[in-house]
Every structure is written in structure tokens, then in C-alpha cells.
Write an enzyme that holds these catalytic residues in place. Sequence first.
Site, PDB file in Angstrom:
ATOM      1  CG  HIS A 280       6.967  13.098   4.876  1.00 26.49           C
ATOM      2  ND1 HIS A 280       7.011  12.252   3.810  1.00 26.49           N
ATOM      3  CD2 HIS A 280       5.897  12.705   5.641  1.00 26.49           C
ATOM      4  CE1 HIS A 280       6.018  11.382   3.905  1.00 26.49           C
ATOM      5  NE2 HIS A 280       5.319  11.638   5.005  1.00 26.49           N
ATOM      6  CB  ALA A 281       8.869  17.699   9.614  1.00 21.29           C
ATOM      7  NE  ARG A 282      12.304  11.509   7.777  1.00 24.44           N
ATOM      8  CZ  ARG A 282      12.230  10.334   8.385  1.00 24.44           C
ATOM      9  NH1 ARG A 282      12.696  10.194   9.601  1.00 24.44           N
ATOM     10  NH2 ARG A 282      11.693   9.298   7.798  1.00 24.44           N
ATOM     11  CD  GLU A 283      10.384  13.625   3.088  1.00 20.48           C
ATOM     12  OE1 GLU A 283       9.659  14.142   2.220  1.00 20.48           O
ATOM     13  OE2 GLU A 283      10.159  12.497   3.583  1.00 20.48           O
ATOM     14  NE  ARG A 335       6.912   9.226   7.492  1.00 22.40           N
ATOM     15  CZ  ARG A 335       7.039   8.961   6.183  1.00 22.40           C
ATOM     16  NH1 ARG A 335       8.152   9.281   5.562  1.00 22.40           N
ATOM     17  NH2 ARG A 335       6.074   8.401   5.509  1.00 22.40           N
ATOM     18  CG  ASN A 353       2.180  11.394   1.554  1.00 25.47           C
ATOM     19  OD1 ASN A 353       1.258  11.998   1.014  1.00 25.47           O
ATOM     20  ND2 ASN A 353       3.119  10.751   0.865  1.00 25.47           N
ATOM     21  NE  ARG A 354       2.219   5.787   4.684  1.00 23.23           N
ATOM     22  CZ  ARG A 354       3.162   6.421   3.985  1.00 23.23           C
ATOM     23  NH1 ARG A 354       2.882   7.576   3.389  1.00 23.23           N
ATOM     24  NH2 ARG A 354       4.363   5.899   3.844  1.00 23.23           N
ATOM     25  CG  HIS A 406       7.421  13.473  -0.417  1.00 19.20           C
ATOM     26  ND1 HIS A 406       7.012  13.020   0.811  1.00 19.20           N
ATOM     27  CD2 HIS A 406       6.291  13.888  -1.058  1.00 19.20           C
ATOM     28  CE1 HIS A 406       5.704  13.145   0.920  1.00 19.20           C
ATOM     29  NE2 HIS A 406       5.235  13.670  -0.193  1.00 19.20           N
ATOM     30  CE1 TYR A 408      17.970   8.260   1.037  1.00 20.86           C
ATOM     31  CE2 TYR A 408      16.784   9.283   2.849  1.00 20.86           C
ATOM     32  CZ  TYR A 408      17.583   8.270   2.358  1.00 20.86           C
ATOM     33  OH  TYR A 408      17.963   7.256   3.185  1.00 20.86           O
ATOM     34  CE1 TYR A 458       6.464   3.907   1.072  1.00 24.78           C
ATOM     35  CE2 TYR A 458       8.767   3.320   0.809  1.00 24.78           C
ATOM     36  CZ  TYR A 458       7.792   4.235   1.154  1.00 24.78           C
ATOM     37  OH  TYR A 458       8.153   5.483   1.581  1.00 24.78           O
ATOM     38  CD  GLU A 480      10.071  10.202  -2.039  1.00 25.95           C
ATOM     39  OE1 GLU A 480      10.862  10.889  -1.353  1.00 25.95           O
ATOM     40  OE2 GLU A 480       9.057   9.662  -1.565  1.00 25.95           O
TER      41      GLU A 480
HETATM   42  O1  0X9 Z   1       6.182   7.117   2.095  1.00 28.05           O
HETATM   43  C1  0X9 Z   1       5.903   8.231   1.638  1.00 28.05           C
HETATM   44  O2  0X9 Z   1       5.020   8.940   2.098  1.00 28.05           O
HETATM   45  C2  0X9 Z   1       6.696   8.766   0.437  1.00 28.05           C
HETATM   46  N1  0X9 Z   1       8.097   8.498   0.626  1.00 28.05           N
HETATM   47  S1  0X9 Z   1       8.954   9.287   1.766  1.00 28.05           S
HETATM   48  O3  0X9 Z   1      10.233   8.651   1.875  1.00 28.05           O
HETATM   49  N2  0X9 Z   1       9.208  10.777   1.318  1.00 28.05           N
HETATM   50  O4  0X9 Z   1       8.213   9.266   2.983  1.00 28.05           O
HETATM   51  C3  0X9 Z   1       6.198   8.128  -0.813  1.00 28.05           C
HETATM   52  C4  0X9 Z   1       4.746   8.366  -1.098  1.00 28.05           C
HETATM   53  C5  0X9 Z   1       4.291   7.805  -2.417  1.00 28.05           C
HETATM   54  N3  0X9 Z   1       2.871   7.971  -2.605  1.00 28.05           N
HETATM   55  C6  0X9 Z   1       1.942   7.115  -2.112  1.00 28.05           C
HETATM   56  N4  0X9 Z   1       2.270   5.990  -1.574  1.00 28.05           N
HETATM   57  N5  0X9 Z   1       0.689   7.472  -2.206  1.00 28.05           N
HETATM   58 ZN    ZN Z   2       8.305  12.307   2.268  1.00 25.73          ZN
END
Ligand code: 0X9
Ligand code: ZN
Length: 517
Positions: A280-283, A335, A353-354, A406, A408, A458, A480
Site C-alpha cells: 500500500h503506497a501511503r504506508e 493506496r 492486497n485484494r 503495512h 497502521y 475485518y 500493521e
Molecule cells: O486492508 C488491508 O489490506 C490491510 N489493512 S490496511 O489498513 N494496511 O490496508 C489488512 C490486510 C489483512 N489481511 C487480509 N485481509 N488478508
Molecule cells: Zn496496508
Amino acid sequence: MGSLMQAVVLALATTTFVLGTPLVNDLEPGQDWPPRNSVRQPSEIAESESEKVVKSPEVLEKQPTNEVQNNVEDVVVIEASKEPVNEVPPEVPQAEPLVNAQSESDSAQVKSGNLKNEVERVDYTGAQVWKVSTEKTGVKQLLRQLRRKNLIQTWAGNGTYIDVLVKPHAVENVTEALNKENIRYVIVIENLQKMIDEENPPLDENEAELQDRRGHRMNWKQYHRLEDIHGFLDYLAKTYPALVSVKTIGKSHEGRELKLLRISDGKPTNKAVFIDGGIHAREWISPATVTYFINQIAENFDVESDDIKNIDWYFLPVLNPDGYEFTHVGDRLWRKNRRSSYGVRQCSGVDLNRNFGYRWGGKGTSNNQCSEIYRGPRAFSEPESKAISDFFKSSAANFTAYLTYHSYGQYLLYPWGYDNVVPPDYKQLDALGQKMAAVIENTSGYKYTVGASSNTLYPAAGGSDDWAKAQGIKYSYTIELSDTGRYGFVLPTTYIEPVAKGSLAALRVLAAQVNKE
Ligand code: 0X9
Ligand code: ZN
């Protein structure tokens, strides 16, 4: 949440960019690292095997109670005000203005710099970050409405609060809306742009001179541009050719290199650990921390512990280089990657990350290009995620751990992320996570929450951690990093060293476990 509601104190500083070093000493394209003694190919492990999930009593008990926390759409989605784009437009490349993927009515105004090649920068002057209590019912719904009206963006949260970016033009409206419902909140950042400007101050002259003498420009007192980070990796490969090697495992959408650094003394018995940052770019704290690990291990290898020496380390500190660079020159809070939106100018980028190929398209993902959690048109549609997958497929290394950094929130999360289920060995993942958290607290004072990802944060499918676990890599964690919301993504540089030190202590604990496997 009273104690969380502190006044904002800002330090003065200015943003700077530093020059990079030339790229040296990569393996030739197509040239592979010498093969390690392979125990297994992670990718050969059937997906069905990894799908044996166990519903832990804790997980089953802790069904989502908090509306906001447990629905990623309500936690991290930053919707544009445009109508959702549910279908990917035909892939007809066309010039895309370099502006933020936010609606044109967005009052985080874009300063127009019309000079040729100058990227227009998103200006967050007057934007605020509020910590909003989510204890009352109905908060989630209200926040969703406000987001749809393009008045707010949501950053991160937990069971009791959510951090909300309030756009400058919306401060009055949002205040009214929350007050009307008696929803408690505190202003954590009064002027986001000011904080951005003060986040990454320039080095003093002495430090700058020192950098030139060192042969690379990296330090852990600043956040660096990609060129510095890549220059540092190449420097290490050149300086320690018997120990360190760098390989470009692919290229980003915009053609930037995905540089993977390996540290290995070549023992055939070594296990392997893969660590990435900057998905994620902003992290920004993530690449800073991963490069800190690299520096520590490469520069001190001879005097390092056996636990460290007996591992083949693979580091990819900036997995989303286009996004990372864009956060430096275009939008500090970007992001996703920088996949072109082919005409939908507000809606570029895929959430990498999706985009991974395990349970792709499930909960906590979006098919709306404009969403911050846009999953892309198909699993591994993105060159950045595909490069990781290809690398694992072709590698003979014996990967025992996968860590993805990642920010935070200070969480140590293990699979599964796609839903509220845990893998059969979750107790071992939890036990190691707890040990890592304990050592971070002892070293740097930061408290981490350990838990299964979906349940703790989540559900969000298509994450790299789930995919790695599904490939048979036992210890897969999303970490995180700091903080818990005082600065959020805009963490001042003074945090880099303490955060990285704590994380390194945790890495040593992980290394010890890997050596026991
Ligand atoms: O949402 C995300 O991709 C991650 N949090 S963030 O705030 N850095 O964007 C958490 C990812 C946790 N892993 C999975 N859900 N597979
Ligand atoms: Zn992230």
C-alpha cells in the site's frame, strides 16, 4: 475514548526529496539465483489442502459485533462521489492526467502546476482527521452516507473508534451531522497538509555529506524515494557479492523495477523467509522498516545470531513502486497501484492486497474501480502481484515464513483474512504472534494486538498473506506497524528507528521459530 482525544501538536519542518544512486549489480534478466536445496515448492501444495479451515471457538464467538470495524467497506473504502463503475472499461490506453483519484468536487484541492512533466499534487490544506467513537449504533450508516456524499474518507479503526478524514469543505456539515446524533469524536489532526509538510524534513548538511561518503543514500532518519531504496539494495549486492544478491522479478505498470534482495550464506539446509513492504503506497513506515532489516542483516551478518544466519532472507521492500512514487509527488495518501483507469480519471489503481489469487473476489473487496479496495479485473491481473506469484512458483527455496508489512494500527495478523475462519495450525500462529508482540512491547513500548485477520480487523479476500498461507507457507503474517492513529499514515520520521527496532526484535523471535521447524 477520552484519553485518545488529545490536542494536536505539530512540529515545524519541510518536505524534501533526495537524489538517487545509479542502479548496479543486478542479476542479468532471466538469470536465476543459484538453486537452494529445495524441500518443497509451495505452489505445488493443492489449494484444497489449505482450505481445510477450522472455526476456532474464539472466532465463532467473536462474530462481528461492531458494525464499522468488521466491514472493510466501512473501514477503509474511500469512495469517489461518481457513480460506481462496476465494469472495467475497455482497455484502450489513453493519456491520463496525473491527478488524485478523487472526485473533481473534492475539496482536497489539486494545486495546478501546469509546467510540463510536473505532477499535480493533491493538497490537503484544511482537511482534518477525526477519531470518531463507534460505540453508538448507527454510526456506521451515518459514516457511509457522509462518505457517499464525498464529505469524508475513512482510514482505519477498531472496536471503539474509527479515524475519519474530513474534507475541508465538509467540516461544518460533518460536525453538525455527528453532533445531531450525539456521536463523540475528537479532532486528531487539525490541518492534514501541515502534518504532511512536516512529516519528512530535509537532512542537515552533515548528514547529507555522510550519505555521499557511504556509497548509498539510505538512512532511517528520513523516508526515501524509490531511487534511494533501490540504490541501497544495489550497493549491498555490490559490496557483499558473496552474501547479497538483487534480482528484478518483474516490472510495475509504469515500468518500475520490482527489486528483490536475497541475503544468504548458501547453506543448503537453510530455511527461507520472504518479507515485503509497501504493498500500500501511503504506508511509508513499511519500506522504511523492511530496509532497516536489510541493513541490519547484511551489514552485520558475520556477527549475527545463528538463527539469522541459518535463514535465506528474501526482501522486497517496495512492492508497489508506482504508488509509492505517486505518494511522494502526487498524492501523499494514495493506496493502490497506478493501473490506468483508461478514461475514468478519478478511478485508477488496484488494491494489490485484494488482487492475490486465493479466494479472490470475496468479502471486503470491490469491483468498483473507484473504490480503495478495488480487486482488479481478475486474480493476479496486476504485474506487481503476478511477479510475486511467479517468483514463488519458480523458486526452489524452502519458505517457512511470509511477512507483509503495512500500517497502521499495531496488529500482528495471521490468516485467514478472507473470512472469520482460522487454519488448522492457528494456535501455533497465535502463540508465535504473541511472543513477537511481547518482545516489541519490551523493546520499544508499542503494544500490538495479535489475532486472526478477518476476526481482528475485518474480512478482506485476495490478500497476499492468505495466498502465501494457501501455498503452504506456515508462518504468514500481516504486520500493521505504528501508530494507532495519532499520525496514522503520516508518521513523523522520528518514529522510524523505534518502530523498526521493535520490529527487528520480533523478527529475531520469528527467526528462532523458523529454525525450530
Ligand atoms: O486492508 C488491508 O489490506 C490491510 N489493512 S490496511 O489498513 N494496511 O490496508 C489488512 C490486510 C489483512 N489481511 C487480509 N485481509 N488478508
Ligand atoms: Zn496496508
